[in-house]
Scaffold this active site. Structure first.
Site, PDB file in Angstrom:
ATOM      1  N   CYS A  56       0.810  -1.182   0.026  1.00 27.31           N
ATOM      2  CA  CYS A  56      -0.186  -0.067   0.051  1.00 27.31           C
ATOM      3  C   CYS A  56       0.833   1.184  -0.143  1.00 27.31           C
ATOM      4  CB  CYS A  56      -0.960   0.065   1.325  1.00 27.31           C
ATOM      5  SG  CYS A  56      -2.049  -1.230   1.245  1.00 27.31           S
ATOM      6  N   ARG A 133      -7.851  -4.026  -3.195  1.00 29.84           N
ATOM      7  CA  ARG A 133      -7.311  -2.750  -4.151  1.00 29.84           C
ATOM      8  C   ARG A 133      -8.445  -2.579  -5.411  1.00 29.84           C
ATOM      9  NH1 ARG A 133      -2.086  -2.483  -1.753  1.00 29.84           N
ATOM     10  NH2 ARG A 133      -1.751  -4.595  -0.793  1.00 29.84           N
TER      11      ARG A 133
END
Ligand code: BEZ
Length: 222
Positions: A56, A133
């Site tokens: 991330c 995601r």
């Protein structure tokens, strides 16, 4: 633990062509109402699984480092994870201190999972507590135009996100389609003819690169 598919929640998941579901949320740039966010602009709404995690951090840094390219495409970025505002602020500051990269766009603190559930970002067979995601490409009319979903363990490709965004905009502006791997400056596909007159016009057009009557490309005139 194996989960059954949940048809009701899948039916709630937004699809291409739907109006982006509205919501109110707390972000690192203050409270927003999504239907009033970034009027007349494109929006890339994306989720990440968790603050202070390695993949991330690379992805958010990628969005931040290429923000000028999103700006040039009249596009606002807005991130989301199921973390608190305090976690978001701590992570933004930590990355800025460590690398000099500053996440200068709002990040939604979706602690109650309202937004992530509504957008199908919470996919329980992948994780019950973290958003996958996801990337939603939303046009200025707040219509969803393209959706990407990636799992927790594979980072996205920023070149592809920008390429897809530009392709959507070029397609709208010039009423054309874009072929495999299309990039700015390359030829575009002229939509196939719908009448015999259009077919005959196409066959006579010497400026087109024609593979056959249904597959023809042209240079874009700006
Ligand atoms: C990561 O960003 O590295 C990550 C986050 C959640 C699960 C797995 C990896």
């Amino acid at each position: 633990m194996e989960h059954m598919n949940a048809p009701e929640s899948i039916n709630l998941m937004p699809r291409i062509g739907d109006t982006a579901p509205d919501f109110e949320a707390l972000t690192t740039k203050g409270k927003i109402k999504f239907s009033e966010f970034a009027p007349d602009k494109w929006v890339v709404l994306f989720s990440h699984p968790a603050d202070f995690t390695p993949v991330c951090t690379t992805e958010m840094s990628g969005f931040a480092q290429r923000k000028a390219e999103f700006d040039a495409l009249n596009t606002e970025l807005i991130g989301l994870s199921i973390d608190s505002i305090h976690a978001h602020l701590g992570w933004v500051q930590n990355v800025r201190e460590n690398t000099g990269v500053y996440f200068d766009f709002p990040i939604i603190a979706d602690l109650d999972m309202k937004v992530s559930k509504r957008y199908g970002m919470l996919q329980p067979n992948e994780s019950e507590t973290a958003a996958v995601r996801a990337v939603f490409f939303i046009d200025p009319a707040k219509k969803i135009r393209l959706i990407m979903y990636y799992p927790l363990n594979v980072g996205r490709n920023m070149d592809e996100i920008l390429r897809a965004l530009e392709a959507l905009q070029v397609s709208d502006k010039h009423r054309v389609a874009l072929p495999l791997d299309w990039k700015r400056g390359e030829k575009v596909i002229v939509p196939p003819p719908k009448t015999l007159d259009e077919l005959n016009t196409r066959l006579a057009d010497e400026t087109l690169e024609k593979v056959d009557w249904y597959l023809a490309k042209k240079e874009l005139q700006n």
